[in-house]
Design a protein around this motif. Structure first.
Motif: not given
Length: 375
Positions: A96-97, A100, A107-110, A112-115
């Motif tokens: 994820d990093e 990004k 951010s990496s959380s974005t 994760r949301n795409h996943r």
């Protein structure tokens, strides 16, 4: 038909590997290239059995099937450009990093949301596929009823077409005669039925055909033989064993306009007697000036190359990409030279065409910015 019908008509397992496993051959779902089972094929001084060679063909000509599918237009794949790019990065097993940083996302959380969104899309797709399978297959009785309804439609449509209408349809879609190439398969149902009625006359009654034999006959009419074969079955002109090992013409009256054996032979001979000219032509992109040279024993097959490009199955990937990008109006087909053939004596057509091709390759140098050939 829009898109690559050969690909879309295949099973999920075939689509994943990029080729179909026919009775006697493997067929590339992207370009239609086929290899015969049991034949050994050479590549880069190495010999390969047919299936391995087909895998190498897909890899060397089209890249991975994953890459091909993710590069499809959104209207075909249902994926946005952003989603396609993410899938490619996921396929490369990037973290994820890393993704990004590659995409410049905050951010990496974005990521994760795409996943999560893509997994939701996968679940929805599974449900939809199951629903379509249930709808398409249903019970055996329902499936037979569907086939019967299609066949009934074909019969009723045939009766609706007048002789004058039929002649116009045949002239439009078979400009070189009913045993010549088919101009297109994207047509209204009434026209399609008339076309199928002509195509089935290329097969003999009371004869069993292998799938390979059916394919070879239909290839002479149109590059997308898979779709034609399916139509002949669906509309009741032909039938086959469940495992696809044998095909035959259905025994019912194809109408008073059906062809008897003598008439079939007459039409075949008329088509064969049409004078053909061998030679070389170029497909020229008027937008960037790039050209692709084609030698052929029959210059009338230029129409067939246009059909292949329009349906997205042309063998030259670079030319196909530009055709898709600029559109057919950006290209012209120009005959460069007609091959002179002696009236008598031995004439090696293949060798002479090769010499002609080398002559024009040397003259035009259609490589790099000047053409679609590989140096």
């Amino acid at each position: 038909m829009g898109g690559n019908e050969r690909l879309f008509n295949s099973s999920i397992s075939d689509m994943k590997r990029g080729y179909s496993d026919e009775v006697d051959e493997y067929v590339c779902l992207i370009c239609g290239e086929s290899v015969q089972k049991g034949v050994i094929y050479p590549k880069d001084n190495v010999l390969y059995e047919a299936e391995k060679y087909m895998k190498l063909h897909i890899e060397s000509t089209h890249g991975s099937i994953f890459e091909y599918l993710t590069d499809m237009d959104k209207s075909l794949s249902g994926l946005s450009h952003h989603q396609s790019k993410l899938l490619k990065l996921f396929y490369q097993d990037m973290s994820d990093e890393e993704i990004k940083n590659e995409m410049g996302i905050g951010s990496s959380s974005t990521i994760r949301n795409h996943r999560f969104v893509l997994r939701e899309k996968e679940r929805q797709a599974k449900i939809f596929l199951v629903l379509m399978d249930l709808l398409r297959e249903g019970s055996n009785k329902n499936y037979k009823n569907v086939k019967r309804r299609i066949s009934d439609v074909a019969c009723s449509k045939r009766s609706e077409v007048t002789r004058e209408e039929k002649d116009k349809i045949i002239e439009r879609y078979f400009p070189e005669g009913v045993y010549g190439p088919l101009k297109a398969i994207d047509m209204r149902e009434k026209n399609r039925i008339v076309v199928l009625e002509q195509l089935v006359n290329r097969f003999e009654q009371d004869k069993l055909y292998s799938e390979k034999e059916v394919n070879e006959i239909l290839k002479e009419a149109f590059p997308d033989f898979v779709t034609l074969r399916r139509y002949l079955i669906e509309y009741g002109f032909m039938d086959r064993k469940q495992n696809g090992s044998q095909y035959w013409v259905r025994k019912y009256d194809h109408g008073t306009e059906g062809l008897n054996l003598e008439r079939k032979k007459e039409l075949k001979n008329q088509y064969k007697e049409i004078k053909t000219e061998a030679g070389i032509y170029q497909i020229r992109n008027v937008e960037n000036g790039k050209v692709f040279l084609v030698v052929t024993p029959n210059l009338k097959t230029i129409n067939g190359r246009q059909i292949e490009l329009n349906t997205g199955v042309y063998r030259n990937k670079l030319l196909q990409e530009d055709w898709n990008k600029y559109g057919k109006d950006a290209f012209v087909f120009e005959v460069l030279e007609v091959l002179e053939q002696p009236e008598e004596g031995y004439f090696d057509m293949k060798d002479e065409l090769k010499k002609l091709e080398n002559k024009w390759l040397e003259k035009l140098q259609p490589y790099g910015d000047k053409g679609y050939h590989k140096n």
